[in-house]
Design an enzyme around this catalytic site. Structure first.
Site, PDB file in Angstrom:
ATOM      1  N   ASP A   9      43.774  31.505  67.167  1.00 39.32           N
ATOM      2  CA  ASP A   9      43.512  32.119  65.769  1.00 39.32           C
ATOM      3  C   ASP A   9      44.175  31.055  65.086  1.00 39.32           C
ATOM      4  O   ASP A   9      44.718  29.960  65.547  1.00 39.32           O
ATOM      5  CB  ASP A   9      44.905  33.077  65.648  1.00 39.32           C
ATOM      6  CG  ASP A   9      45.173  33.674  64.490  1.00 39.32           C
ATOM      7  OD1 ASP A   9      44.142  33.682  63.476  1.00 39.32           O
ATOM      8  OD2 ASP A   9      46.228  33.947  64.015  1.00 39.32           O
ATOM      9  N   ASP A  11      45.365  31.005  61.071  1.00 38.54           N
ATOM     10  CA  ASP A  11      46.685  31.201  60.350  1.00 38.54           C
ATOM     11  C   ASP A  11      47.746  31.617  61.079  1.00 38.54           C
ATOM     12  O   ASP A  11      47.686  32.607  61.784  1.00 38.54           O
ATOM     13  CB  ASP A  11      46.052  31.975  59.259  1.00 38.54           C
ATOM     14  CG  ASP A  11      45.172  31.765  58.329  1.00 38.54           C
ATOM     15  OD1 ASP A  11      44.851  30.258  58.094  1.00 38.54           O
ATOM     16  OD2 ASP A  11      44.296  32.578  57.675  1.00 38.54           O
ATOM     17  N   ASP A 135      49.128  35.487  66.088  1.00 37.14           N
ATOM     18  CA  ASP A 135      50.328  35.749  65.685  1.00 37.14           C
ATOM     19  C   ASP A 135      50.666  37.152  65.350  1.00 37.14           C
ATOM     20  O   ASP A 135      51.330  37.788  64.865  1.00 37.14           O
ATOM     21  CB  ASP A 135      51.020  34.796  64.621  1.00 37.14           C
ATOM     22  CG  ASP A 135      49.996  34.905  63.281  1.00 37.14           C
ATOM     23  OD1 ASP A 135      48.873  35.017  63.425  1.00 37.14           O
ATOM     24  OD2 ASP A 135      50.737  35.045  62.260  1.00 37.14           O
TER      25      ASP A 135
HETATM   26 MG   LIG Z   1      47.182  34.438  62.086  1.00 41.25          MG
END
Ligand SMILES: [Mg+2]
Length: 182
Positions: A9, A11, A135
């Site tokens: 991922d 961000d 996240d």
């Molecule tokens: Mg992310």
């Protein structure tokens, strides 16, 4: 034997979105929120009464994504991992305007990963791989491989036992090289 695939991922995993987002918000609303204060995914309730859902309008600015700091250790570890694994960046752009800046950011900071391994989608379950590092817990849930949750204040209370929690890139490196033998 095919090389194993790792989806990464952007961000909150390689690009430090919150530091820049908070800097802009704190300046505009004369507030002092810090990354560790952002303890929920939809964090508008934590912002100044005059801001609230306007906090998400910052994500409409393509300039925000153009200059995000790189998360510590990610470049070095991904460079090293890319010698043994196939790395794919997989990111969900908030809107279409963010695709080009995210693409340029990856070219600038992770130019050693070929651009045909950049995936822009809102549904990460399309990724067919062995590991996914993210996240956001909901992005991991539908993934068929090993789910690595990159720790953040907003996910610290998530105790899904299917997730391998990693605090930083050093831990990811240790876990992946321990899991695989060459
Ligand atoms: Mg992310």
């Amino acid at each position: 034997m095919r090389r194993k695939r790792i989806g990464v991922d952007m961000d909150g995993v390689v690009a430090d979105l919150h530091s820049e987002w908070l800097k802009r918000y704190n300046y505009d609303y004369n507030d002092n929120l810090k990354s560790e204060d952002v303890t929920m995914w939809n964090w508008h309730k934590l912002t100044h009464p005059n801001c609230q859902e306007k906090i998400y309008e910052y994500l409409d600015d393509p300039g925000l994504f153009e200059n995000l700091p790189v998360i510590k250790g990610s470049q070095e570890v991904i460079e090293e991992l890319s010698r043994s694994f196939d790395i794919y960046f997989i990111t969900s752009p908030f809107n279409l305007n963010n695709i080009a800046p995210k693409y340029r950011w990856l070219k600038k900071n992770f130019g050693f990963i070929a651009e045909d391994r950049y995936i822009f989608t809102r549904d990460k379950s399309v990724f067919y791989g062995d590991y996914l590092i993210d996240d956001k817990p909901s992005n991991l849930v539908g993934f068929q491989g090993i789910k690595i949750l990159y720790s953040a204040p907003h996910n610290k209370h998530n105790d899904n036992s299917e997730f391998i929690r990693a605090e930083n890139w050093r831990e990811i490196k240790r876990f992946l090289f321990k899991s695989e033998t060459y």
